[in-house]
Structures are given as structure tokens and as C-alpha cells.
Design an enzyme around this catalytic site. Structure first.
Site, PDB file in Angstrom:
ATOM      1  N   VAL A  32       0.853  -1.179   0.000  1.00  0.00           N
ATOM      2  CA  VAL A  32       0.000   0.000   0.000  1.00  0.00           C
ATOM      3  C   VAL A  32       0.893   1.233   0.000  1.00  0.00           C
ATOM      4  CG1 VAL A  32      -1.787   1.276   1.239  1.00  0.00           C
ATOM      5  CG2 VAL A  32      -1.762  -1.234   1.321  1.00  0.00           C
ATOM      6  N   PHE A  47       3.540  -1.790   3.550  1.00  0.00           N
ATOM      7  CA  PHE A  47       3.037  -0.422   3.597  1.00  0.00           C
ATOM      8  C   PHE A  47       4.185   0.558   3.399  1.00  0.00           C
ATOM      9  CE2 PHE A  47       0.315  -3.163   5.989  1.00  0.00           C
ATOM     10  CZ  PHE A  47      -0.971  -2.759   5.664  1.00  0.00           C
ATOM     11  N   LYS A  48       4.068   1.372   2.369  1.00  0.00           N
ATOM     12  CA  LYS A  48       5.035   2.426   2.127  1.00  0.00           C
ATOM     13  C   LYS A  48       4.424   3.733   2.616  1.00  0.00           C
ATOM     14  CE  LYS A  48       7.547   4.841  -1.568  1.00  0.00           C
ATOM     15  NZ  LYS A  48       7.625   5.060  -3.033  1.00  0.00           N
ATOM     16  N   ILE A  49       4.947   4.235   3.714  1.00  0.00           N
ATOM     17  CA  ILE A  49       4.393   5.419   4.358  1.00  0.00           C
ATOM     18  C   ILE A  49       5.293   6.613   4.052  1.00  0.00           C
ATOM     19  CG2 ILE A  49       3.606   6.445   6.515  1.00  0.00           C
ATOM     20  CD1 ILE A  49       2.076   3.919   5.697  1.00  0.00           C
TER      21      ILE A  49
END
Length: 303
Positions: A136, A164-166
Site C-alpha cells: 500500500v 506499507f510504504k508510508i
């Protein structure tokens, strides 16, 4: 599903001066990145200028990249689109061609068409049924709010959503909350945005980073030292590269990697399609002046 760690940079897409795809240059970009010691490669992302590439070119690049990398490192294929059926078809193609995973932003189109929380969940759920791991991408470009409870719900209820790439403002705080609330369901919390917040994000629990491909070999030691518990060495390595990371993030964006690759003989042109403007010559010169003392592979690989 294995826990993902390390540096997984975005591959830039090279063009000839006439604006056509430079396919031999694309292969050289991939070979450079592997020689940089990357743990994985992401293609067709925003830093690949995906918004300047046609659908036919996307498919050609997906096939070329997966064929050329040939399993040497895992490859992530970015599949973001507002329309769920198109995202699903892109995921199927990536899976059929041997991609390790796909990356996608929530559905958005321009400033006003934005998926709701439920619509975003449903799109990720539809891609999850394809059966390929999903990262994501939580980035400001989409303009879609992905609160931590929604991300945790995705991780727990959609089997393939584990990464998850934040890269939102105060990414470390969101990573910390995501890991605390999601627990073991959060198998791959990553940061992005050219590593501008890497040290804080590692302190918050990030296991990996998706940077640009400009100086992956110089950023990787930060991660290596951190994983080994050598925090002073990680901090020293990060402080060494921070001026270059800052200049890339604040002054050049996705144009920086190709400028460095052209200077190092990896590709012949750093052209970007209109309406993107070329780097000002003074900006390009300043970038290279910052990079040279680091002696990165990108400036020597093609010479």
C-alpha cells in the site's frame, strides 16, 4: 509471506531526446541498480514518471524489466489507477510475468475524484483476490486519507496486503502507530520519499525503505548498520548522505536520478516528457557537486 527488509528503490524510466522510450537504457538502469546492491526494484512508480507513460508502454516496460532482471532481485510493479478493473488487470499481468508484488495507491483522479475509505478497501480487496502480495502506497499525491485503523483493517482482512510504504508528513509517527496497532499483520512497514526521513522512520520501526535509484549503494549502509544494532554508525552514514538526499527531495525530485545516471554514462539522456521541465543547468551542476564527494556507483558505472 516473508518479512521484507532492505532498500527497494524505484527505477527511473529513460527516454531518448526525441521522447521515445530508451529500452537499452532501461536495461542498463536495472543492471546498475542490481550492482548497487539493492534488495528489490520497483518499476512504473511516480519516480518512474508513470504519469507520462502510455498503457502500451507500461506493458512493454513491465515485460522488459521482469525479463531482464530475471529473478536476480524481486521486482515490484506499480499498478495504481482510479478504475478497479484496470488495477486488477495490471495486477494479473504482473503476477503472470513473475513480479514479486505490486504497489498501489488508493483510487484517485485529480483533485476531486477520491475513493472513500470503503471504496479504497474494496479496490485493494479486489486486487488481493489476484493472489499477489500488495504494498500500500500512502502518499500525499493521491490526496486520499488512509488512517491507521483502515490500514490495519486491510492488513487483517485482505490476505495479500502486508506491506506499507508510508511517505506522508510525520511518517515516523504513522509508522509507529501502524506497527503498534497492526502487530504481526504489518509484515513490511517501509518508508519512502527519497529517504528524507529514513533515520526517524527506522527508529519508529520501519523495516525497509523505497528510495530513488540515485545513490542506493550509499543509503544501504544506513539500513545495514541499523539492522546490526550499530546505531552510531547508522547515524554517521545517514549524516554523510543527508545533503544529497535533501537536495534531491527539495530541489530535483524524480529528475535527479536520471541526471546522475546521464553524468555517469548509464543512460544517454535525462529527458522527461512535456509538461515536465528539464533541470536548470545550475541545479544539475549543484546536484553533481554534492554527489561527487560521496563517490557513488552511479557516477562511475558507465565509464
Amino acid at each position: 509471506m516473508a518479512r521484507y527488509t532492505g532498500i527497494w528503490p524505484v527505477a527511473p524510466t529513460p527516454f531518448h531526446e526525441d521522447g521515445t522510450l530508451d529500452l537499452p537504457g532501461m536495461r542498463r538502469v536495472l543492471d546498475l541498480m542490481i550492482d548497487q546492491g539493492v534488495d528489490g526494484i520497483c518499476i512504473l512508480a511516480n519516480f518512474s514518471e508513470q504519469f507520462l507513460i502510455s498503457d502500451a508502454e507500461r506493458e512493454a516496460l513491465t515485460r522488459l524489466c521482469l525479463d531482464h532482471v530475471a529473478g536476480r532481485v524481486p521486482v515490484i510493479v506499480t499498478i495504481s489507477h482510479f478504475a478497479t478493473p484496470i488495477v486488477v488487470e495490471r495486477a494479473k499481468l504482473a503476477k503472470d510475468l513473475g513480479a514479486a508484488m505490486v504497489m498501489m495507491m488508493p483510487p484517485y483522479h485529480g483533485a476531486l475524484l477520491k475513493g472513500t475509505a470503503q471504496q479504497s478497501f474494496e479496490q485493494f480487496e479486489a486486487v488481493g483476490r489476484v493472489g499477489i502480495p500488495i504494498m500500500v502506497q500512502d502518499a500525499p499525491l493521491a490526496g486520499v486519507d488512509l488512517p491507521v485503523p483502515l490500514l490495519v483493517r486491510m492488513a487483517r482482512e485482505i490476505e495479500m496486503v502486508k506491506l506499507f510504504k508510508i511517505e506522508v508528513p510525520q511518517a515516523a509517527a504513522k509508522l509507529r502507530a501502524l506497527i503498534a496497532e497492526g502487530g504481526d499483520a504489518i509484515e513490511g512497514p517501509f518508508d519512502g520519499e527519497e529517504a528524507i526521513t529514513l533515520l526517524a522512520d527506522l527508529q519508529a520501526g520501519a523495516t525497509g525503505s523505497m528510495t530513488s535509484a540515485m545513490i542506493s549503494d550509499q543509503i544501504k549502509p544506513v539500513l545495514t548498520h541499523w539492522y546490526a544494532g550499530r546505531k552510531p554508525e547508522a547515524e554517521a552514514a545517514y549524516n554523510r548522505i543527508l545533503p544529497a538526499v535533501n537536495f534531491e527531495n527539495r530541489q530535483c525530485g524524480f529528475r535527479s536520478a536520471k541526471a546522475a545516471m546521464m553524468a555517469g554514462g548509464v543512460i544517454k539522456s535525462d529527458f522527461s516528457r512535456h509538461p515536465i521541465q528539464p533541470l536548470h543547468p545550475d541545479t544539475r551542476a549543484a546536484l553533481l557537486d554534492i554527489l561527487r564527494p560521496l563517490d557513488p556507483l552511479v557516477l562511475n558505472w558507465g565509464k
